[in-house]
Design an enzyme around this catalytic site. Structure first.
Site, mmCIF file in Angstrom:
data_model
loop_
_atom_site.group_PDB
_atom_site.id
_atom_site.type_symbol
_atom_site.label_atom_id
_atom_site.label_comp_id
_atom_site.label_asym_id
_atom_site.label_seq_id
_atom_site.Cartn_x
_atom_site.Cartn_y
_atom_site.Cartn_z
ATOM 1 N N THR A 1 -10.691 11.390 -24.680
ATOM 2 C CA THR A 1 -12.019 11.362 -24.079
ATOM 3 C C THR A 1 -12.833 10.202 -24.647
ATOM 4 O OG1 THR A 1 -11.883 13.758 -24.058
ATOM 5 C CG2 THR A 1 -14.024 12.823 -23.625
ATOM 6 N N ARG B 1 -7.024 22.080 -13.474
ATOM 7 C CA ARG B 1 -7.476 22.355 -14.834
ATOM 8 C C ARG B 1 -8.678 21.478 -15.205
ATOM 9 N NH1 ARG B 1 -8.085 19.062 -19.766
ATOM 10 N NH2 ARG B 1 -8.004 20.512 -21.524
ATOM 11 N N GLY C 1 -11.237 20.621 -18.589
ATOM 12 C CA GLY C 1 -11.431 20.776 -20.023
ATOM 13 C C GLY C 1 -12.888 20.870 -20.413
ATOM 14 N N ASP C 2 -13.188 20.466 -21.635
ATOM 15 C CA ASP C 2 -14.555 20.627 -22.146
ATOM 16 C C ASP C 2 -15.496 19.498 -21.750
ATOM 17 O OD1 ASP C 2 -12.944 18.969 -23.984
ATOM 18 O OD2 ASP C 2 -14.789 18.841 -25.138
ATOM 19 N N THR D 1 -14.548 15.331 -28.447
ATOM 20 C CA THR D 1 -13.225 14.905 -27.998
ATOM 21 C C THR D 1 -12.186 15.771 -28.693
ATOM 22 O OG1 THR D 1 -11.606 13.117 -27.935
ATOM 23 C CG2 THR D 1 -13.196 13.067 -29.746
ATOM 24 N N GLY D 2 -11.323 16.400 -27.909
ATOM 25 C CA GLY D 2 -10.327 17.262 -28.525
ATOM 26 C C GLY D 2 -9.626 18.139 -27.514
ATOM 27 N N GLY E 1 -9.548 20.647 -25.196
ATOM 28 C CA GLY E 1 -10.690 21.177 -24.466
ATOM 29 C C GLY E 1 -10.845 22.676 -24.439
#
Length: 352
Positions: A218, A246, A248-249, A269-270, A272
């Site tokens: 990200t 899908r 994510g965060d 960032t990671g 999600g």
């Protein structure tokens, strides 16, 4: 009797002055400006080790991070808004194939690119987000447009693209997002699925050939302008080989992005799914507001303790109302940079 009254009166005056001094000191401490304006960015976190990175590739990342943050810093220095600084900075990274956002987005299982982004304004707490967009050149610009030009917070898929076209944003052919490196990453995962019984190796979905290991790709930015307004934004291509739409965060306000002038701004960032379950970005702000802890304490607790306890990996960049900045991650590295109001530039990739 008079002596006793004198002692009592003296004690009242003494302790009253002491309490007044403590309050005044606390107010001065809480209101101390470290930077009149500042900006901080990330380009993804993961198992980023120097031994796996070529000198040429390392220089490319450093140069692009420096280019991106200087764009935003110049805007802030000249009195521009944190909103403009965040958007223009992230757009530099969206247009680079080095990062998993915009031009460098990873591929889905269906061999398409689905882009997510979000933005939040710390003054108004207004926000905008988009998910699953396939033909808008700048997802972060679209997220901001959702915030400023609609009654909604999040738009997705085809509807988000229609909105973008109606608002005059640049629409591109989906092939614009194609990069050979990302396409090969997808094919490697698909080949593994054909030959291995265990198809649940999610780390493979974050594999990055540049670093020969996993990376959460990200990009994000947080800025504080001269008017004291904080803004935060995040943009991503998501997870390689993702299916079923899908998300994510990154486009989730409170998970991937959060900003509040009373506390701080955060971009995540990671992995999600863990950031969503932990509401990572908002939790950092909430700890500062309700526990009265510093940005550093809050971000450390959320990333190193709460996130880790659930098995989540990744990191954040954050900036508080006084211009304090924080890089916090529980991985081997994170592409990151910061600049303060004095022009001091920091660009780093590895943990140390």
């Amino acid at each position: 009797m008079k002596k006793a009254l004198f002692i009592i009166a003296t004690c009242i005056i003494f302790f009253g002055c002491k309490n007044s001094t403590e309050v005044t000191s606390k107010e001065k401490k809480d209101g101390l400006k470290v930077n009149d304006f500042a900006i901080i960015i990330h380009g993804g976190a993961g198992t980023i080790l120097k031994k796996n990175m070529s000198d040429e590739k390392e220089a490319e990342y450093q140069q692009k991070l420096e280019e991106a943050i200087k764009v935003g810093h110049t805007i802030l220095k000249n009195g521009g808004t944190s909103q403009e600084a965040v958007m223009k900075t992230i757009q530099v990274m969206e247009e680079s194939p080095l990062f998993n956002a915009g031009k460098g987005a990873v591929f889905t299982h269906e061999e398409t690119n689905e882009l997510d982004a979000s933005f939040m304004d710390g003054k108004t707490l207004n926000a905008g987000a988009v998910a699953g967009v396939k033909n808008v050149k700048s997802p972060i610009e679209l997220a901001i447009k959702v915030m400023t030009d609609s009654d909604h917070v999040m738009l997705s898929g085809e509807g988000a693209s229609i909105f973008a076209a109606e608002k005059g944003l640049e629409i591109v052919d989906p092939s614009y997002f194609y990069t050979e490196n990302r396409f090969k990453s997808l094919q490697r995962i698909k080949d593994r699925e054909k030959t291995e019984l265990d198809h649940d190796d999610k780390n493979a979905a974050f594999y990055d050939a540049d670093i020969k290991d996993s990376k959460f790709g990200t990009v994000g930015c947080v800025a504080l302008d001269k008017n004291g307004n904080i803004a935060a934004g995040t943009s991503t291509g998501g997870m390689t080989n993702k299916r079923w739409g899908r998300i994510g965060d990154a486009p989730i306000i409170g998970s991937g992005t959060y900003a509040n002038n009373k506390t701080c701004g955060v971009s995540s960032t990671g992995w999600g799914e863990y950031f969503i379950r932990n509401q990572v970005a908002y939790d950092i702000s909430a700890q500062m507001e309700y526990k009265n802890v510093s940005l550093k304490q809050a971000s450390q607790d959320v990333i190193q303790n709460k996130l880790t306890s659930l098995g989540g990996t990744g990191g954040v960049v954050a900036l508080d109302k006084n211009g304090n900045m924080s890089f916090e991650f529980n991985t081997a590295g994170m592409y990151r940079a910061s600049m303060d109001d004095k022009g001091k530039l920091i660009v780093k990739i590895y943990k140390e």
